[in-house]
Design a protein around this motif. Structure first.
Motif, PDB file in Angstrom:
ATOM      1  N   GLU A   1       0.839  -1.205   0.000  1.00 51.23           N
ATOM      2  CA  GLU A   1       0.000   0.000   0.000  1.00 51.23           C
ATOM      3  C   GLU A   1       0.874   1.256   0.000  1.00 51.23           C
ATOM      4  O   GLU A   1       0.570   2.242  -0.686  1.00 51.23           O
ATOM      5  CB  GLU A   1      -0.929  -0.016   1.203  1.00 51.23           C
ATOM      6  CG  GLU A   1      -2.093  -1.000   1.062  1.00 51.23           C
ATOM      7  CD  GLU A   1      -2.996  -1.027   2.275  1.00 51.23           C
ATOM      8  OE1 GLU A   1      -4.143  -1.503   2.155  1.00 51.23           O
ATOM      9  OE2 GLU A   1      -2.564  -0.562   3.359  1.00 51.23           O
ATOM     10  N   ALA A   2       1.972   1.211   0.740  1.00 49.54           N
ATOM     11  CA  ALA A   2       2.881   2.360   0.770  1.00 49.54           C
ATOM     12  C   ALA A   2       3.563   2.549  -0.581  1.00 49.54           C
ATOM     13  O   ALA A   2       3.735   3.683  -1.055  1.00 49.54           O
ATOM     14  CB  ALA A   2       3.925   2.161   1.871  1.00 49.54           C
ATOM     15  N   ILE A   3       3.962   1.444  -1.213  1.00 48.71           N
ATOM     16  CA  ILE A   3       4.571   1.524  -2.552  1.00 48.71           C
ATOM     17  C   ILE A   3       3.585   2.146  -3.540  1.00 48.71           C
ATOM     18  O   ILE A   3       3.942   3.013  -4.348  1.00 48.71           O
ATOM     19  CB  ILE A   3       5.011   0.125  -3.027  1.00 48.71           C
ATOM     20  CG1 ILE A   3       6.217  -0.373  -2.222  1.00 48.71           C
ATOM     21  CG2 ILE A   3       5.340   0.133  -4.520  1.00 48.71           C
ATOM     22  CD1 ILE A   3       6.599  -1.813  -2.509  1.00 48.71           C
ATOM     23  N   SER A   4       2.327   1.718  -3.478  1.00 47.88           N
ATOM     24  CA  SER A   4       1.298   2.176  -4.428  1.00 47.88           C
ATOM     25  C   SER A   4       1.017   3.666  -4.307  1.00 47.88           C
ATOM     26  O   SER A   4       0.691   4.323  -5.295  1.00 47.88           O
ATOM     27  CB  SER A   4       0.005   1.389  -4.229  1.00 47.88           C
ATOM     28  OG  SER A   4       0.211   0.016  -4.483  1.00 47.88           O
ATOM     29  N   LYS A   5       1.121   4.196  -3.092  1.00 44.76           N
ATOM     30  CA  LYS A   5       0.897   5.630  -2.920  1.00 44.76           C
ATOM     31  C   LYS A   5       1.930   6.445  -3.686  1.00 44.76           C
ATOM     32  O   LYS A   5       1.625   7.510  -4.237  1.00 44.76           O
ATOM     33  CB  LYS A   5       0.932   5.984  -1.437  1.00 44.76           C
ATOM     34  CG  LYS A   5      -0.298   5.535  -0.663  1.00 44.76           C
ATOM     35  CD  LYS A   5      -0.212   5.940   0.793  1.00 44.76           C
ATOM     36  CE  LYS A   5      -1.454   5.467   1.562  1.00 44.76           C
ATOM     37  NZ  LYS A   5      -1.373   5.822   3.004  1.00 44.76           N
ATOM     38  N   ASN A   6       3.172   5.951  -3.706  1.00 42.96           N
ATOM     39  CA  ASN A   6       4.244   6.648  -4.415  1.00 42.96           C
ATOM     40  C   ASN A   6       4.269   6.324  -5.898  1.00 42.96           C
ATOM     41  O   ASN A   6       4.746   7.125  -6.707  1.00 42.96           O
ATOM     42  CB  ASN A   6       5.602   6.301  -3.806  1.00 42.96           C
ATOM     43  CG  ASN A   6       5.791   6.918  -2.433  1.00 42.96           C
ATOM     44  OD1 ASN A   6       5.069   7.839  -2.064  1.00 42.96           O
ATOM     45  ND2 ASN A   6       6.752   6.422  -1.690  1.00 42.96           N
ATOM     46  N   ASP A   7       3.793   5.133  -6.251  1.00 51.35           N
ATOM     47  CA  ASP A   7       3.848   4.686  -7.643  1.00 51.35           C
ATOM     48  C   ASP A   7       2.565   3.929  -7.977  1.00 51.35           C
ATOM     49  O   ASP A   7       2.498   2.700  -7.838  1.00 51.35           O
ATOM     50  CB  ASP A   7       5.082   3.784  -7.857  1.00 51.35           C
ATOM     51  CG  ASP A   7       5.224   3.319  -9.298  1.00 51.35           C
ATOM     52  OD1 ASP A   7       4.412   3.743 -10.159  1.00 51.35           O
ATOM     53  OD2 ASP A   7       6.145   2.518  -9.576  1.00 51.35           O
ATOM     54  N   PRO A   8       1.532   4.629  -8.433  1.00 50.82           N
ATOM     55  CA  PRO A   8       0.236   3.983  -8.716  1.00 50.82           C
ATOM     56  C   PRO A   8       0.327   2.907  -9.803  1.00 50.82           C
ATOM     57  O   PRO A   8      -0.568   2.058  -9.881  1.00 50.82           O
ATOM     58  CB  PRO A   8      -0.652   5.148  -9.175  1.00 50.82           C
ATOM     59  CG  PRO A   8      -0.003   6.369  -8.604  1.00 50.82           C
ATOM     60  CD  PRO A   8       1.470   6.092  -8.610  1.00 50.82           C
ATOM     61  N   ARG A   9       1.365   2.920 -10.626  1.00 47.34           N
ATOM     62  CA  ARG A   9       1.485   1.901 -11.674  1.00 47.34           C
ATOM     63  C   ARG A   9       2.026   0.574 -11.141  1.00 47.34           C
ATOM     64  O   ARG A   9       1.987  -0.441 -11.847  1.00 47.34           O
ATOM     65  CB  ARG A   9       2.415   2.383 -12.789  1.00 47.34           C
ATOM     66  CG  ARG A   9       1.928   3.607 -13.550  1.00 47.34           C
ATOM     67  CD  ARG A   9       2.769   3.783 -14.820  1.00 47.34           C
ATOM     68  NE  ARG A   9       4.195   3.772 -14.520  1.00 47.34           N
ATOM     69  CZ  ARG A   9       5.151   3.508 -15.410  1.00 47.34           C
ATOM     70  NH1 ARG A   9       4.818   3.219 -16.660  1.00 47.34           N
ATOM     71  NH2 ARG A   9       6.423   3.538 -15.061  1.00 47.34           N
ATOM     72  N   ALA A  10       2.561   0.587  -9.931  1.00 48.96           N
ATOM     73  CA  ALA A  10       3.164  -0.628  -9.378  1.00 48.96           C
ATOM     74  C   ALA A  10       2.122  -1.732  -9.242  1.00 48.96           C
ATOM     75  O   ALA A  10       0.949  -1.478  -8.969  1.00 48.96           O
ATOM     76  CB  ALA A  10       3.797  -0.327  -8.023  1.00 48.96           C
ATOM     77  N   LYS A  11       2.567  -2.955  -9.418  1.00 52.13           N
ATOM     78  CA  LYS A  11       1.670  -4.113  -9.366  1.00 52.13           C
ATOM     79  C   LYS A  11       2.245  -5.148  -8.386  1.00 52.13           C
ATOM     80  O   LYS A  11       3.457  -5.349  -8.308  1.00 52.13           O
ATOM     81  CB  LYS A  11       1.545  -4.738 -10.752  1.00 52.13           C
ATOM     82  CG  LYS A  11       0.553  -5.893 -10.844  1.00 52.13           C
ATOM     83  CD  LYS A  11      -0.894  -5.437 -10.729  1.00 52.13           C
ATOM     84  CE  LYS A  11      -1.333  -4.687 -11.966  1.00 52.13           C
ATOM     85  NZ  LYS A  11      -2.796  -4.363 -11.899  1.00 52.13           N
ATOM     86  N   LEU A  12       1.350  -5.800  -7.634  1.00 49.94           N
ATOM     87  CA  LEU A  12       1.744  -6.898  -6.754  1.00 49.94           C
ATOM     88  C   LEU A  12       1.227  -8.209  -7.328  1.00 49.94           C
ATOM     89  O   LEU A  12       0.045  -8.323  -7.653  1.00 49.94           O
ATOM     90  CB  LEU A  12       1.183  -6.706  -5.342  1.00 49.94           C
ATOM     91  CG  LEU A  12       1.433  -7.869  -4.364  1.00 49.94           C
ATOM     92  CD1 LEU A  12       2.920  -8.007  -4.060  1.00 49.94           C
ATOM     93  CD2 LEU A  12       0.641  -7.674  -3.066  1.00 49.94           C
ATOM     94  N   VAL A  13       2.101  -9.200  -7.444  1.00 52.40           N
ATOM     95  CA  VAL A  13       1.723 -10.546  -7.875  1.00 52.40           C
ATOM     96  C   VAL A  13       1.874 -11.474  -6.679  1.00 52.40           C
ATOM     97  O   VAL A  13       2.941 -11.522  -6.040  1.00 52.40           O
ATOM     98  CB  VAL A  13       2.608 -11.025  -9.042  1.00 52.40           C
ATOM     99  CG1 VAL A  13       2.283 -12.481  -9.393  1.00 52.40           C
ATOM    100  CG2 VAL A  13       2.413 -10.126 -10.262  1.00 52.40           C
ATOM    101  N   VAL A  14       0.821 -12.203  -6.354  1.00 53.71           N
ATOM    102  CA  VAL A  14       0.818 -13.140  -5.232  1.00 53.71           C
ATOM    103  C   VAL A  14       0.755 -14.557  -5.801  1.00 53.71           C
ATOM    104  O   VAL A  14      -0.204 -14.928  -6.474  1.00 53.71           O
ATOM    105  CB  VAL A  14      -0.389 -12.884  -4.298  1.00 53.71           C
ATOM    106  CG1 VAL A  14      -0.414 -13.913  -3.170  1.00 53.71           C
ATOM    107  CG2 VAL A  14      -0.329 -11.465  -3.745  1.00 53.71           C
ATOM    108  N   VAL A  15       1.790 -15.336  -5.515  1.00 54.02           N
ATOM    109  CA  VAL A  15       1.862 -16.720  -5.985  1.00 54.02           C
ATOM    110  C   VAL A  15       1.678 -17.637  -4.789  1.00 54.02           C
ATOM    111  O   VAL A  15       2.470 -17.610  -3.846  1.00 54.02           O
ATOM    112  CB  VAL A  15       3.214 -17.010  -6.675  1.00 54.02           C
ATOM    113  CG1 VAL A  15       3.273 -18.461  -7.130  1.00 54.02           C
ATOM    114  CG2 VAL A  15       3.421 -16.063  -7.857  1.00 54.02           C
ATOM    115  N   GLY A  16       0.628 -18.456  -4.822  1.00 58.05           N
ATOM    116  CA  GLY A  16       0.349 -19.355  -3.712  1.00 58.05           C
ATOM    117  C   GLY A  16      -1.145 -19.382  -3.416  1.00 58.05           C
ATOM    118  O   GLY A  16      -1.947 -18.732  -4.096  1.00 58.05           O
ATOM    119  N   SER A  17      -1.499 -20.128  -2.406  1.00 61.26           N
ATOM    120  CA  SER A  17      -2.902 -20.216  -1.995  1.00 61.26           C
ATOM    121  C   SER A  17      -2.942 -20.456  -0.498  1.00 61.26           C
ATOM    122  O   SER A  17      -1.913 -20.717   0.130  1.00 61.26           O
ATOM    123  CB  SER A  17      -3.618 -21.352  -2.740  1.00 61.26           C
ATOM    124  OG  SER A  17      -3.003 -22.600  -2.434  1.00 61.26           O
TER     125      SER A  17
END
Length: 416
Positions: A249-265
């Motif tokens: 969330e902190a990364i996204s505030k500075n860089d709205p284009r940033a993407k998080l990929v979650v691998v797993g379940s």
């Protein structure tokens, strides 16, 4: 027993000692194994395959995973399938059932040189009791922090009884293998004995920066120069996911284009999807597909504080990623701040968030650390890990044989 070879010269006998370790009959007991997807299963598979490649006779004893699961004999090694049940909240994983009588019968007919127990569940306890009953050398692994997990499932009051059980379990073996020196010191303080550090390796052929895929990044919907952070692991309470959420969330505030990929379940997937609605949930991945998911990202975020090692750390490093983790387990052992990644102290949640912001905003620094991380991973060769594992097995057998050997008496010196 030594082989004795007679030469043509009369009266000369030469002991023909083996050049390397003798071939051992190893009974390897585990309650998790591929195709189950977790770090313990993967590590055990590497060890078992490595021992077999070194010409040891491996008997793999594990729960049957489903109705179609069939044992293999002779192709790679002998597999013995036992009864098992699904683990609550993890239906794709199995746990073994008490099986002492069956194991006593099995090992009475085909006596192994050593029994190695990789997991401490009901099947592992049965194996320990059977080995003691038959007076077989036995060693074990401490691979999963069950005692730490209890704090994340609302049963923290079970911490002491779980630790007491684990201490009793492992102290009845002749050796317990742990993956890091820090864990060895922690367990030794807690009363565990006969501890041996045997680290874990990584397949640098599978996990490599060369697996980076622009096609996969396009599938994720990110521009070539956009930041992709990745998390790989169970989506479960013990993985400290609030730190992951806060960091991204902190990364996204500075860089709205940033993407998080979650691998797993895991059991908290729905909750995490609600908190991070724009994240990509890729599910479980294996093999080259998993390797591509690592290498196609730019930053690895790993908030867990319950690892005994954390194979995902070394996989990310081998994939050329800058890793952000807490100063714990594999990260504490391998990462040098600002050189090949970054670690923060385990009680510094705010520091984890700030480091995520700093690393996300420093593309050149991430690239430099990722390149250094890949170099670090090159030294984590599985063959050397298997060799160390093999050495511990041999020492356990050697100690067990001592009472049956005649003592070596030094010759008396004559005084004239």
């Amino acid at each position: 027993m030594k082989n004795v070879t007679s030469f043509s010269s009369p009266g000369i006998l030469v002991d023909n000692y083996p050049a390397a370790q003798r071939s051992l009959r190893i009974a390897f007991v585990t309650e998790t194994y591929p195709p189950e997807v977790n770090g313990v299963a993967m590590t055990i598979s590497r060890i078992v395959e490595g021992l077999h490649a070194r010409n040891h006779d491996v008997q793999l004893i594990r729960p049957r995973q489903d109705a179609s699961d069939a044992a293999e004999t002779g192709v790679r090694f002998q597999e013995v399938l036992m009864r098992g049940l699904p683990i609550p909240r993890y239906p794709n994983l199995r746990m073994g059932l008490p099986s002492k009588r069956a194991l006593v019968q099995l090992w009475s007919l085909h006596r192994p040189d050593v029994v190695h127990i990789a997991t401490e569940g009901a099947l592992g306890w049965s194996a320990l009791q059977a080995a003691i009953h038959l007076k077989l050398p036995v060693c074990s692994d401490f691979r999963t922090n069950f005692h730490a997990y209890s704090r994340h499932y609302g049963i923290g009051w079970l911490y002491k009884p779980i630790m007491a059980y684990l201490r009793k379990f492992h102290n009845r073996t002749q050796a317990t293998m742990v993956p890091t020196e820090a864990l060895r010191r922690e367990l030794e303080t807690g009363g565990f004995k006969h501890l041996n550090v045997v680290s874990r390796g990584v397949d640098v052929q599978q996990f490599s920066p060369l697996r980076r895929s622009q096609a996969l990044r396009e599938q994720w919907g990110v521009a070539p120069d956009a930041l992709v952070a990745v998390y790989v692991g169970r989506i479960a309470p013990e993985k400290n996911l609030p730190a992951l959420i806060a960091a991204f969330e902190a990364i996204s505030k500075n860089d709205p284009r940033a993407k998080l990929v979650v691998v797993g379940s895991g059991p908290q997937q729905a909750e995490l999807q609600q908190r991070l609605p724009n994240a990509i949930f890729a599910g479980q991945r294996k093999g080259e597909d998993l390797a591509a998911h690592y290498a196609s990202a730019d930053l690895f975020l790993f908030p867990s504080l319950t690892e005994t090692f954390g194979n995902v750390t070394t996989e990310a490093m081998a994939s050329g990623l800058a890793v952000l983790a807490f100063n714990y387990a594999a990260a504490a052992q391998l990462i040098r701040n600002g050189v090949n990644g970054h670690v923060v102290e385990i009680d510094d949640a705010a520091g984890f968030v700030q480091a995520a912001i700093d690393m996300a905003g420093d593309a050149a620094g991430r690239l430099r650390m990722g390149e250094a991380a890949a170099v670090t991973a090159q030294a984590l060769d599985w063959s050397s890990i298997v060799g160390r594992f093999e050495g511990v097995l041999d020492s356990v057998i050697h100690r067990a044989e001592q009472p049956y050997r005649s003592p070596i008496v030094a010759p008396q010196r004559r005084v004239v």
